[in-house]
Design a protein around this motif. Structure first.
Motif, PDB file in Angstrom:
ATOM      1  N   VAL A 154      29.358  -1.494 -20.835  1.00 14.85           N
ATOM      2  CA  VAL A 154      29.476  -2.324 -19.652  1.00 14.85           C
ATOM      3  C   VAL A 154      30.463  -3.418 -20.057  1.00 14.85           C
ATOM      4  N   GLU A 155      31.559  -3.528 -19.308  1.00 13.48           N
ATOM      5  CA  GLU A 155      32.570  -4.528 -19.627  1.00 13.48           C
ATOM      6  C   GLU A 155      32.310  -5.794 -18.835  1.00 13.48           C
ATOM      7  N   GLU A 156      32.487  -6.922 -19.504  1.00 15.94           N
ATOM      8  CA  GLU A 156      32.388  -8.226 -18.854  1.00 15.94           C
ATOM      9  C   GLU A 156      33.694  -8.971 -19.102  1.00 15.94           C
ATOM     10  N   TRP A 157      34.273  -9.480 -18.014  1.00 14.92           N
ATOM     11  CA  TRP A 157      35.511 -10.243 -18.094  1.00 14.92           C
ATOM     12  C   TRP A 157      35.223 -11.652 -17.603  1.00 14.92           C
ATOM     13  N   MET A 158      35.735 -12.655 -18.307  1.00 17.61           N
ATOM     14  CA  MET A 158      35.558 -14.054 -17.899  1.00 17.61           C
ATOM     15  C   MET A 158      36.868 -14.580 -17.309  1.00 17.61           C
ATOM     16  N   TYR A 159      36.746 -15.183 -16.122  1.00 16.69           N
ATOM     17  CA  TYR A 159      37.894 -15.807 -15.467  1.00 16.69           C
ATOM     18  C   TYR A 159      37.625 -17.288 -15.256  1.00 16.69           C
ATOM     19  N   GLU A 160      38.698 -18.056 -15.365  1.00 13.05           N
ATOM     20  CA  GLU A 160      38.617 -19.501 -15.164  1.00 13.05           C
ATOM     21  C   GLU A 160      39.468 -19.850 -13.951  1.00 13.05           C
ATOM     22  N   PHE A 161      38.945 -20.742 -13.105  1.00  9.79           N
ATOM     23  CA  PHE A 161      39.626 -21.106 -11.865  1.00  9.79           C
ATOM     24  C   PHE A 161      39.932 -22.592 -11.776  1.00  9.79           C
ATOM     25  N   GLY A 162      40.072 -23.264 -12.900  1.00 10.11           N
ATOM     26  CA  GLY A 162      40.380 -24.688 -12.915  1.00 10.11           C
ATOM     27  C   GLY A 162      39.189 -25.506 -13.373  1.00 10.11           C
ATOM     28  N   SER A 163      39.462 -26.745 -13.722  1.00  7.35           N
ATOM     29  CA  SER A 163      38.429 -27.599 -14.318  1.00  7.35           C
ATOM     30  C   SER A 163      37.337 -28.001 -13.332  1.00  7.35           C
ATOM     31  N   ASN A 164      37.582 -27.897 -12.032  1.00  8.48           N
ATOM     32  CA  ASN A 164      36.584 -28.297 -11.035  1.00  8.48           C
ATOM     33  C   ASN A 164      35.716 -27.147 -10.550  1.00  8.48           C
ATOM     34  N   GLN A 165      35.938 -25.941 -11.063  1.00  8.07           N
ATOM     35  CA  GLN A 165      35.172 -24.794 -10.595  1.00  8.07           C
ATOM     36  C   GLN A 165      34.488 -24.097 -11.766  1.00  8.07           C
ATOM     37  N   PHE A 166      33.397 -23.440 -11.440  1.00 12.10           N
ATOM     38  CA  PHE A 166      32.700 -22.663 -12.459  1.00 12.10           C
ATOM     39  C   PHE A 166      33.529 -21.440 -12.840  1.00 12.10           C
ATOM     40  N   ARG A 167      33.425 -21.070 -14.105  1.00  9.85           N
ATOM     41  CA  ARG A 167      34.006 -19.802 -14.535  1.00  9.85           C
ATOM     42  C   ARG A 167      33.201 -18.678 -13.895  1.00  9.85           C
ATOM     43  N   ARG A 168      33.799 -17.485 -13.843  1.00  8.81           N
ATOM     44  CA  ARG A 168      33.093 -16.316 -13.318  1.00  8.81           C
ATOM     45  C   ARG A 168      33.069 -15.222 -14.386  1.00  8.81           C
ATOM     46  N   ILE A 169      31.917 -14.585 -14.507  1.00 13.41           N
ATOM     47  CA  ILE A 169      31.760 -13.411 -15.357  1.00 13.41           C
ATOM     48  C   ILE A 169      31.750 -12.211 -14.412  1.00 13.41           C
ATOM     49  N   VAL A 170      32.723 -11.334 -14.590  1.00 16.90           N
ATOM     50  CA  VAL A 170      32.877 -10.160 -13.741  1.00 16.90           C
ATOM     51  C   VAL A 170      32.433  -8.949 -14.562  1.00 16.90           C
ATOM     52  N   THR A 171      31.442  -8.218 -14.063  1.00 15.89           N
ATOM     53  CA  THR A 171      30.899  -7.055 -14.768  1.00 15.89           C
ATOM     54  C   THR A 171      31.458  -5.787 -14.151  1.00 15.89           C
TER      55      THR A 171
END
Length: 187
Positions: A154-171
């Motif tokens: 199962v692959e998990e990718w982490m994305y960052e959307f700027g300092s004011n937003q939470f990161r997202r873990i995409v499975t």
């Protein structure tokens, strides 16, 4: 003549499932990657990852997903190769203009999106990791399909959307998003 036309039309769906048109040639299940590339050209995106691992032995099966983007008037095609042979082909959503800037924000990461669509919109992730699972419904399905038993990625990718937003873990499972969850904010 009319009977012949009816019979031909009845056979067309079954013929279409075995082979599909790519460029000026036909590509069929079981073809080698080099044969597919000769007929279809170089893919727009390729994802390669292990698919099955046996404890004490290691990786025993790999999978490659080749994506072809024909542009906005046709569907993206995903070709799945297992152990060096074309296993299947499926159509995704409409393609896009090559080089078109992606619209990346947390709201566009939806269940069912392909890895190609995510990379096209958001670029490569900040970080990736693979976890191996052995006993959920996905692995039981994969065991029946591949004939192997063991653990599956199962692959998990982490994305960052700027300092004011939470990161997202995409499975991802089998190249498609199955879950998106919030992680902490960047520090």
């Amino acid at each position: 003549m009319r009977l012949f036309a009816v019979l031909l039309l009845a056979l067309l769906p079954s013929l279409g499932q075995a082979a599909f048109r790519c460029g000026t040639g036909l590509v069929d299940e079981g073809d080698w990657p080099v044969e597919v590339e000769e007929r279809c050209g170089e893919p727009d995106y390729v994802a390669v990852y292990p698919e099955a691992s046996l404890p004490g032995i290691g990786i025993v099966q790999t999978v490659e997903h080749w994506y072809y983007n024909p542009g906005p008037s046709s569907f993206i095609r995903r070709l799945v190769f297992r152990n060096g042979r074309l296993q299947s082909e499926d159509s995704l959503g409409y393609g896009f203009l090559p080089g078109a800037a992606g619209d990346c924000n947390p709201r566009v990461l939806n269940e069912g999106m392909s890895e190609f669509e995510v990379v096209r919109r958001c670029g490569e992730p900040l970080s990736k990791r693979v976890t191996w699972v052995a006993s959920d419904a996905y692995s039981r399905y994969s065991e029946r399909r591949s004939g192997l038993q063991g653990v599956y990625p199962v692959e998990e990718w982490m994305y960052e959307f700027g300092s004011n937003q939470f990161r997202r873990i995409v499975t991802f499972r089998d190249g498609r998003i199955t879950d998106v969850e919030s992680a902490g904010k960047p520090q």
